[in-house]
Design a protein around this motif. Structure first.
Motif, PDB file in Angstrom:
ATOM      1  N   PRO A 116       0.752  -1.245  -0.003  1.00 49.09           N
ATOM      2  CA  PRO A 116      -0.169   0.019   0.137  1.00 49.09           C
ATOM      3  C   PRO A 116       0.933   1.118   0.063  1.00 49.09           C
ATOM      4  N   GLU A 117       0.403   2.324  -0.822  1.00 48.30           N
ATOM      5  CA  GLU A 117       1.210   3.511  -0.666  1.00 48.30           C
ATOM      6  C   GLU A 117       1.437   4.090   0.511  1.00 48.30           C
ATOM      7  N   ASN A 118       0.372   4.185   1.388  1.00 48.90           N
ATOM      8  CA  ASN A 118       0.312   5.006   2.621  1.00 48.90           C
ATOM      9  C   ASN A 118       1.666   4.158   3.493  1.00 48.90           C
ATOM     10  N   ILE A 119       1.855   3.099   3.271  1.00 45.34           N
ATOM     11  CA  ILE A 119       2.893   2.469   4.054  1.00 45.34           C
ATOM     12  C   ILE A 119       4.080   2.806   3.431  1.00 45.34           C
ATOM     13  N   LEU A 120       4.260   2.544   2.167  1.00 42.25           N
ATOM     14  CA  LEU A 120       5.602   3.012   1.646  1.00 42.25           C
ATOM     15  C   LEU A 120       5.919   4.422   1.986  1.00 42.25           C
ATOM     16  N   ARG A 121       4.883   5.410   1.840  1.00 43.15           N
ATOM     17  CA  ARG A 121       5.026   6.783   2.113  1.00 43.15           C
ATOM     18  C   ARG A 121       5.651   6.957   3.382  1.00 43.15           C
ATOM     19  N   GLU A 122       5.256   6.280   4.579  1.00 44.03           N
ATOM     20  CA  GLU A 122       5.464   6.268   5.974  1.00 44.03           C
ATOM     21  C   GLU A 122       7.056   5.864   5.945  1.00 44.03           C
ATOM     22  N   GLY A 166       9.286   6.044   3.546  1.00 40.59           N
ATOM     23  CA  GLY A 166      10.229   7.193   3.059  1.00 40.59           C
ATOM     24  C   GLY A 166      10.401   6.273   1.441  1.00 40.59           C
ATOM     25  N   HIS A 167       9.331   5.611   0.962  1.00 41.72           N
ATOM     26  CA  HIS A 167       9.339   5.264  -0.187  1.00 41.72           C
ATOM     27  C   HIS A 167      10.904   4.407  -0.557  1.00 41.72           C
ATOM     28  N   PRO A 168      11.255   3.262   0.311  1.00 43.90           N
ATOM     29  CA  PRO A 168      12.102   2.487  -0.074  1.00 43.90           C
ATOM     30  C   PRO A 168      11.890   1.610  -1.302  1.00 43.90           C
ATOM     31  N   ARG A 169      13.045   1.176  -2.040  1.00 48.70           N
ATOM     32  CA  ARG A 169      12.719   0.635  -3.289  1.00 48.70           C
ATOM     33  C   ARG A 169      13.131  -0.831  -3.109  1.00 48.70           C
ATOM     34  N   ARG A 170      13.740  -1.145  -1.931  1.00 48.52           N
ATOM     35  CA  ARG A 170      14.365  -2.883  -1.661  1.00 48.52           C
ATOM     36  C   ARG A 170      13.948  -2.967  -0.235  1.00 48.52           C
ATOM     37  N   PHE A 171      13.429  -4.386  -0.158  1.00 48.47           N
ATOM     38  CA  PHE A 171      13.358  -4.774   1.221  1.00 48.47           C
ATOM     39  C   PHE A 171      14.088  -6.040   1.521  1.00 48.47           C
ATOM     40  N   GLN A 172      14.493  -6.322   2.651  1.00 48.01           N
ATOM     41  CA  GLN A 172      14.697  -7.809   3.166  1.00 48.01           C
ATOM     42  C   GLN A 172      13.668  -8.731   3.523  1.00 48.01           C
ATOM     43  N   VAL A 173      13.518  -9.652   3.284  1.00 46.17           N
ATOM     44  CA  VAL A 173      12.257 -10.466   3.444  1.00 46.17           C
ATOM     45  C   VAL A 173      12.637 -11.482   4.618  1.00 46.17           C
ATOM     46  N   GLN A 174      11.790 -11.566   5.432  1.00 42.17           N
ATOM     47  CA  GLN A 174      11.923 -12.710   6.618  1.00 42.17           C
ATOM     48  C   GLN A 174      10.538 -13.274   6.581  1.00 42.17           C
ATOM     49  N   VAL A 175      10.565 -14.519   7.055  1.00 44.58           N
ATOM     50  CA  VAL A 175       9.415 -15.261   7.421  1.00 44.58           C
ATOM     51  C   VAL A 175       9.346 -15.557   9.114  1.00 44.58           C
ATOM     52  N   ASP A 176       8.591 -15.004   9.718  1.00 45.93           N
ATOM     53  CA  ASP A 176       8.878 -14.932  11.297  1.00 45.93           C
ATOM     54  C   ASP A 176       7.533 -15.679  11.735  1.00 45.93           C
ATOM     55  N   GLU A 177       7.338 -16.761  12.084  1.00 46.34           N
ATOM     56  CA  GLU A 177       6.309 -17.392  12.703  1.00 46.34           C
ATOM     57  C   GLU A 177       5.032 -17.238  11.850  1.00 46.34           C
ATOM     58  N   GLY A 178       5.112 -17.573  10.818  1.00 44.53           N
ATOM     59  CA  GLY A 178       4.094 -17.489   9.794  1.00 44.53           C
ATOM     60  C   GLY A 178       3.812 -16.231   9.334  1.00 44.53           C
ATOM     61  N   ILE A 227       5.191 -12.438   7.221  1.00 43.98           N
ATOM     62  CA  ILE A 227       6.196 -12.137   6.460  1.00 43.98           C
ATOM     63  C   ILE A 227       6.648 -10.683   7.129  1.00 43.98           C
ATOM     64  N   VAL A 228       7.912 -10.749   7.181  1.00 43.30           N
ATOM     65  CA  VAL A 228       8.624  -9.308   7.693  1.00 43.30           C
ATOM     66  C   VAL A 228       9.435  -8.764   6.610  1.00 43.30           C
ATOM     67  N   LEU A 229       8.875  -7.281   6.253  1.00 41.64           N
ATOM     68  CA  LEU A 229       9.811  -6.958   5.267  1.00 41.64           C
ATOM     69  C   LEU A 229      10.382  -5.691   6.083  1.00 41.64           C
ATOM     70  N   THR A 230      11.772  -5.672   5.868  1.00 44.05           N
ATOM     71  CA  THR A 230      12.644  -4.462   6.243  1.00 44.05           C
ATOM     72  C   THR A 230      13.353  -3.750   5.235  1.00 44.05           C
ATOM     73  N   PRO A 231      13.156  -2.658   4.998  1.00 42.22           N
ATOM     74  CA  PRO A 231      13.791  -1.444   3.844  1.00 42.22           C
ATOM     75  C   PRO A 231      15.352  -1.984   3.709  1.00 42.22           C
ATOM     76  N   SER A 232      15.732  -2.037   2.635  1.00 44.73           N
ATOM     77  CA  SER A 232      17.130  -2.534   2.412  1.00 44.73           C
ATOM     78  C   SER A 232      18.130  -1.243   2.428  1.00 44.73           C
ATOM     79  N   ILE A 233      19.393  -1.294   3.256  1.00 44.46           N
ATOM     80  CA  ILE A 233      20.267  -0.390   3.149  1.00 44.46           C
ATOM     81  C   ILE A 233      21.079  -0.069   1.753  1.00 44.46           C
ATOM     82  N   ILE A 234      21.163  -1.116   1.041  1.00 44.84           N
ATOM     83  CA  ILE A 234      21.930  -1.166  -0.430  1.00 44.84           C
ATOM     84  C   ILE A 234      21.119  -0.247  -1.188  1.00 44.84           C
TER      85      ILE A 234
END
Lengths: 338, 969
Positions: free
Chosen positions: A275-281, A283-295, A297-304
């Motif tokens: 969703p656009e509002n989440i991305l806006r919050e 700061g419009h990151p273009r890359r995420f690190q993805v992890q599955v944590d107890e069912g 999905i956790v997305l963490t903005p990538s620093i690269i």
């Protein structure tokens, strides 16, 4: 109201359309639309998939330029998809590959349009405009007159039957357009901003009319709108952003607080638009690190970030076998989504 | 809503209503009246122009045939040839033969012989020939006829008294009355009683006795007459002969109807008649054919049908009959051939036909484009491609059929107007009525009009509608983006291509032989290049105007900004408008210049062949009789041209002896008449060189001689015999000379000429020498004089007075020369070209004004939102009107200047091509006739008309209803 799993991903074969539920009216499957103006390609829709069932009222919302009007025209067969399939239940076929004549014949009693732009013939009176689709279909005159009078009465224009569009206000013209769309009692009405020019009272009347038709004949509606009033009455709302369905909402959507009711859906290509509002919050990151944590999905903005250059390589089109640059959305040869 | 109104089930597999197509077409024509009328007028103009050429030629063929049958009451005048022994029954056998022919209608037998008036005054030893008038003998042709014949031919005679006879009565021609007064001092009036003598034999009579005369006395004159038609078979069957009546006179026409006395058939009794018939009372059979029978196969075949009958007759009676009538059939055939060679006329109208096709195509294009959203709406409501395609094509066909019918109807008027042209935009009402009352419209004309004017736009519509309807519905509904500005590089390539095609055209005209077929192809190609160059010119002009407009901002203010934007974004509208305007102006220039050129050059060519203001031909007379001509008021100078024959070894030629100075002054010389030096200088050399000679260039080359060389020439006497050798020195070489034609009739540069220079071309190669040479050798007779007249003189009066001198056998003037009589084919061609150009010009103006109103109207409609916004942000009505008028006047003026260049260039090149199609004996080079004043006037009127035409839509633009337009956005 579900669609068999085998129809969810990949290209649907003709014989597989027989398996669709009886109450399915229309289905879009991985639909792409690319406009080409000279050297410039504009991707209006990028793999849109959804279904409309009998008696359903579906609203489509989204910012300007998100592809809403394009979607309406693709579903109505007045625009050809660049790739993907559009299934019409009356002929139980994908219309994307059909010739114009077959589509026109099939559409005549199946779909009614209410366009964003004025779609009345300016030299015909209100009644003649309403009757037009029935005349084209060759329906009897007496029936045409009776039906058009009823429809004009229903949209509150009984006293304006002999007026030409130039003598009607914007709202009146829109009501004539709605009456016209209803003339052949179609299974589906595709409406693009149908109450855009109407005041609140008129808009409510139109919606009541839609509702009555919906209940009386089981007519399905797909309504593109910016109106909270319409969206709130829809059984389902599709949220469109940059040519992708970025979220769906059940009844009771609030357009100013979409995040409250939004449900994200993994589409046919296993994509999950954020969703656009989440991305806006964030700061419009273009890359995420993805992890599955107890069912979850956790997305963490990538620093690269964007420092990594996009590598362009050639991939083979799965349909026509042509080698295509990997940064293209569709195959330039056959139009298949890559 | 009640459930009763639930629609019947609409199958997804059935086509829509067929009836809807018809209802849509009817509705569409009613609602799009401008489109309807524009297309209608565009097609009508094209159709009427093409059809009118065929209507004119078909009607012309009919009129020529009717004229032939009206002028020639009889088709044949038949008599036994004089050389064979008299067969009294022969003519009646022939009459019987005719009655068996299906084409036969009626016949009359006229007996004729030689008669003498009051011959009882002389005894039988009185010498009769030669020169009977010297001795006061008045002879005439005596006719013996039935009253039925007189009744039938009465309308071809002018008479006083009655035109019927009883025994003892006669009708006397006015010429006999006049001669009786002069020669016998006998006054003959109605009621006079005269005595005549009929020759019973006419074999080389020396004395009156040799005629074995039969006297008929106490004949009562009940009528006097003159035959009015001098070109009919009736006249020519008894046209008389030519004879010197006095020793000093030239040949004079005698006998025939106009020098005759008509008596009743029973005036001589049967015994007398038998005697006469065996010897001198010759019966002549006059035969009428049935016009309906003769023209049953087709009017074009009338001459060949009549000729076939004559051939059958001659086959039946070989070497026994003299048949009169062939000349008239030949003349009719010439007319018909001239009318039938109409493909040449059609190419003249090609530019205007092309313009009308363009208008039709552009009108179709504009109105289809304007209906893009309407079509999209219809398609979104279920109208199929097939339904709409059929509707559009049916709509065009309906308009086309109406236009075809109206165009054909109009062509009946225009086709009758073509022969009535007496100048550019001048018509003769009498000829118009004559043609209109006989107007003919053949099935072939319908077919040609359809193929040339309806088929191209129909095919265009079919192709364009296909692509138009294939546009995706949604795209069509929201409209398309303005076309991308054309790349300048593309325009330059286009321009280079156009120039190359133009170069190819010039090369073709200069290098290819000018056969009619090649010339027609060249003409068509030239028109295509013209249209292409107009298109290229329009594109370049648009780009240049868009580019340079900014520079005019200090003068015209911010209007130039809007103009520039309009030029850039409305290429699809501006270019066709510029193209039509450019073509209109250039076709106008072409029409005016070409019409003037043809008219001027016909007069020039005729003037050159006639030779001078007045040309006098006679039998040989002493050259000093020029003084009689000179004594006539208005005659400024006269020069006789003496002639004799000469040889150089085996080369035989004619010598014309002239007064070089007078010939230089009187003759209509052209700078191309002589080789190298101009003709006036060459004639000056001749005058100053007593043994000088101007020699034909071709003969000089053959003999290996040139200017300054001597020629040893054997000069013959005028009546034959050798006068003796003489040494001449060549002072100049000639191509042609006024009044005499080509120095060498076999000149390889001489174009084909079936008329032999209207009959004025010298029969063999000739040279010019000084008059004094022949006079010094007592060769004084002349047959030809050339005279000039003073500016104030009335040429017709002078011509009449010269004629009345008695000795001239013919007097000509370029101003009164009848091209129609001398050369019907050239006359018709000339008249046809001028008419078609006049009518084409009018059509062109109508097309351009319609196009302008159409384009300006559509552009104004398309830009209503723009005008509304401008009004909303503060522009006044007047400002908007001024902007629109300014824009279009700018376009009109620009296309006007481009058109001037194209118009003059193509007038020149098309005239060069046309020369090969123009059946005219041209001897001096054609010059482009540029009537500047007329051209300025015509173009000025068109310009003003167009400028006014833009005001109406411009005012509409100014009055745009801001509220309504913006509300409907």
């Amino acid at each position: 109201m579900t669609v068999p799993n085998n129809l969810i991903s990949g290209l649907i074969k003709e014989e597989e359309f027989a398996e669709v539920p009886e109450n399915l009216v229309l289905m879009a499957h991985d639909v792409y639309k690319i406009y080409q103006t000279g050297e410039i390609e504009t991707v209006a829709l990028r793999g849109v998939s959804f279904q409309i069932f009998q008696g359903e009222i579906v609203a489509v919302v989204g910012p300007s330029g998100s592809g809403k009007t394009t979607l309406v025209n693709l579903l109505g067969g007045t625009l050809r998809p660049s790739a993907g399939q559009v299934y019409w239940s009356n002929i139980k076929q994908d219309i994307a590959k059909l010739d114009d004549r077959t589509i026109t014949n099939a559409r005549r009693g199946f779909i009614g349009f209410v366009f964003q732009v004025d779609n009345l013939l300016h030299h015909l009176t209100a009644q003649q405009n309403v009757e037009l689709s029935a005349r084209i279909a060759g329906l009897p005159k007496t029936w045409r007159e009776k039906r058009s009078t009823e429809l004009l009465e229903a949209v509150g224009l009984k006293h304006r039957t002999k007026h030409i569009p130039a003598k009607l206000s914007g709202g009146e013209r829109q009501r004539v357009a709605i009456a016209s769309a209803l003339m052949n009692n179609p299974a589906l009405i595709l409406a693009d901003e149908p109450t855009g020019d109407l005041d609140l009272i008129n808009a409510e009347e139109i919606l009541d009319l839609f509702k009555e038709l919906n209940e009386q004949y089981g007519t399905a509606f797909l309504i593109v709108t910016h109106s909270q009033l319409i969206a709130s009455k829809a059984r389902r709302t599709l949220e469109l952003r940059d040519g992708i369905i970025s979220g769906t909402h059940d009844a009771g959507v609030h357009l100013k607080q979409l995040e409250r009711t939004r449900v994200l859906e993994v589409d046919n290509q296993d994509r999950l638009p954020l969703p656009e509002n989440i991305l806006r919050e964030l700061g419009h990151p273009r890359r995420f690190q993805v992890q599955v944590d107890e069912g979850r999905i956790v997305l963490t903005p990538s620093i690269i970030e964007d420092a990594v250059a996009v590598e362009v390589r050639l991939v083979t089109c799965r349909i026509c076998g042509k080698l295509v640059a990997s940064n293209r959305v569709t195959c330039p040869n056959c139009g298949t989504a890559l | 809503m009640s459930s009763e109104s639930t629609p019947p089930k609409i199958s997804p597999h059935t086509s829509g209503s067929r009836w809807y197509i018809a209802s849509y077409v009817g509705n569409s024509i009613r609602k799009h009246r401008t489109r309807f009328f524009s297309l209608l007028i565009g097609i009508i103009i094209g159709v009427s122009l093409v059809a009118s050429i065929f209507v004119w030629t078909d009607t012309g063929t009919q009129v020529a045939t009717i004229d032939y049958f009206e002028a020639n009451l009889y088709q044949f005048g038949i008599q036994q040839i004089y050389e064979s022994p008299v067969e009294s029954q022969l003519i009646f056998d022939v009459q019987n033969w005719f009655t068996e022919q299906s084409a036969y209608q009626d016949s009359d037998v006229v007996y004729h012989s030689v008669g003498l008036l009051n011959a009882t005054n002389w005894n039988s030893s009185t010498p009769y020939l030669p020169h009977p008038y010297t001795k006061g003998i008045k002879d005439f042709q005596a006719f013996f006829v039935e009253n039925s014949f007189l009744h039938r031919v009465a309308h071809q005679f002018q008479f006083t008294g009655v035109f019927e006879l009883s025994p003892g009565e006669c009708l006397v021609s006015t010429r006999v009355i006049k001669d009786a007064e002069t020669l016998l001092s006998q006054t003959i009036t109605l009621g006079s009683v005269i005595n005549v003598t009929i020759a019973t034999i006419y074999d080389d009579p020396i004395t009156i006795g040799d005629l074995l005369p039969l006297n008929i006395t106490n004949l009562l004159v009940v009528g006097t007459y003159n035959i009015t038609s001098n070109d009919s078979v009736l006249y020519r069957s008894f046209r008389g002969t030519a004879r010197p009546n006095y020793p000093v006179s030239g040949l004079e026409r005698i006998f025939g109807w106009n020098d005759g006395i008509i008596m009743q058939y029973n005036q001589v009794n049967s015994t007398q008649r038998d005697t006469l018939t065996e010897n001198s009372l010759f019966p002549k059979l006059l035969v009428q054919l049935n016009p309906m029978e003769v023209s049953a196969v087709g009017l074009e075949s009338v001459p060949s049908v009549i000729r076939e009958i004559q051939l059958d007759l001659e086959y039946q009676y070989p070497q026994r009959l003299a048949v009169e009538g062939e000349d008239q059939v030949f003349l009719l055939e010439q007319y018909i051939r001239a009318y039938q060679s109409r493909q040449t006329m059609a190419v003249i109208a090609l530019p205007v036909i092309l313009l009308s096709i363009f208008l039709t195509i552009f009108a179709t294009n504009i109105f289809l484009s304007g209906r893009r959203s309407e079509v999209a709406i219809l398609r979104s409501r279920g109208a199929s491609f097939r339904q709409l395609y059929a509707a559009f094509i049916m709509e065009f066909i309906i308009i086309g059929i109406i236009a075809l019918c109206l165009g054909m109807f109009l062509s009946l008027f225009i086709g009758s107007l073509i022969p009535a042209s007496v100048g550019f935009l001048q018509f003769d009402l009498g000829i118009f009525i004559q043609f209109f009352s006989n107007v003919r419209l053949e099935p072939l004309t319908w077919a040609i009009a359809f193929v040339s004017c309806l088929l191209p736009p129909l095919v265009f519509t079919m192709i364009y509608v296909q692509s138009f309807l294939r546009t995706e519905i949604y795209q069509a509904m929201v409209g398309t983006a303005p076309p991308v500005e054309a790349d300048l590089g593309v325009t330059i390539i286009y321009f280079i291509g156009g120039v190359a095609l133009l170069g190819f055209l010039i090369a073709m005209v200069l290098l290819l032989p000018g056969t009619p077929l090649i010339s027609i192809m060249q003409f068509a190609y030239a028109i295509a290049v013209w249209a292409l160059l107009s298109d290229i010119g329009s594109r370049i002009v648009r780009q240049i105007m868009a580019g340079v407009t900014r520079g005019f901002r200090p003068i015209f203010g911010e209007k130039t900004f809007l103009f520039e934007k309009s030029m850039r974004s409305r290429r699809h509208r501006i270019v066709p408008l510029l193209l039509i305007l450019t073509l209109t102006f250039s076709v106008t220039v072409f029409a005016v210049v070409e019409a003037q050129t043809v008219q001027d050059n016909v007069i020039t060519q005729v003037g050159y062949y006639v030779g001078a203001d007045i040309r006098i031909e006679s039998s040989p007379i002493p050259h000093n009789r020029t003084s009689e001509v000179l004594s006539i008021p208005g005659v400024a100078s006269v020069t006789p041209i003496l002639s004799t024959t000469a040889t150089i070894g085996p080369v035989s030629f004619t010598i014309y002896a002239i007064d070089a100075e007078a010939y230089a002054n009187n003759g209509n010389w052209d700078l191309t008449s002589t080789v190298g030096e101009n003709p006036y200088t060459v004639l000056h050399y001749l005058q100053n060189t007593s043994n000088g000679i101007i020699f034909p260039q071709t003969t000089a080359e053959r003999l290996g001689r040139g200017i300054g060389n001597s020629l040893d020439i054997t000069v013959h006497e005028q009546g034959g015999g050798v006068s003796g050798p003489a040494l001449f020195r060549i002072v100049g070489l000639g191509h042609s000379a006024p009044g005499l034609g080509y120095f060498d009739p076999d000149d390889p540069n001489r174009p084909p000429d079936s008329t032999n220079g209207f009959g004025f071309q010298a029969p063999q190669a000739f040279a010019l020498i000084n008059q004094n040479f022949m006079v010094s050798r007592n060769m004084n007779n002349t047959r030809l004089m050339l005279a000039s007249i003073s500016e104030s003189a009335n040429i017709e009066d002078v011509q009449l007075q010269i004629n009345n001198l008695g000795f001239p056998s013919a007097v000509y003037s370029p101003m009164t020369f009848s091209l129609e009589d001398a050369y019907p084919e050239g006359y018709l061609f000339n008249r046809g070209i001028v008419s078609i150009l006049s009518i084409g010009f009018l059509a062109c103006v109508i097309i351009s004004i319609i196009a302008l109103i159409l384009f300006v109207g559509i552009i104004v409609t398309e830009r209503q939102t723009e005008y509304a916004i401008m009004r909303a942000v503060g522009s006044t009505q007047r400002q908007i009107t001024a902007i629109v008028v300014g824009e279009f006047i700018g376009l009109i003026l620009t296309s006007f200047f481009v058109a001037l260049i194209l118009g003059f260039f193509f007038s020149w090149i098309l005239m060069a091509i046309l020369l090969n199609l123009f059946p005219f004996p041209y001897i001096i080079p054609f010059q482009l006739g540029i009537p500047l004043l007329l051209l300025l006037l015509v173009l000025g009127v068109v310009l003003i008309g167009m400028s006014i035409g833009t005001y109406i839509p411009a005012r509409r633009a100014g009055r745009t209803n801001v509220g309504q337009v913006l509300r409907n956005l």
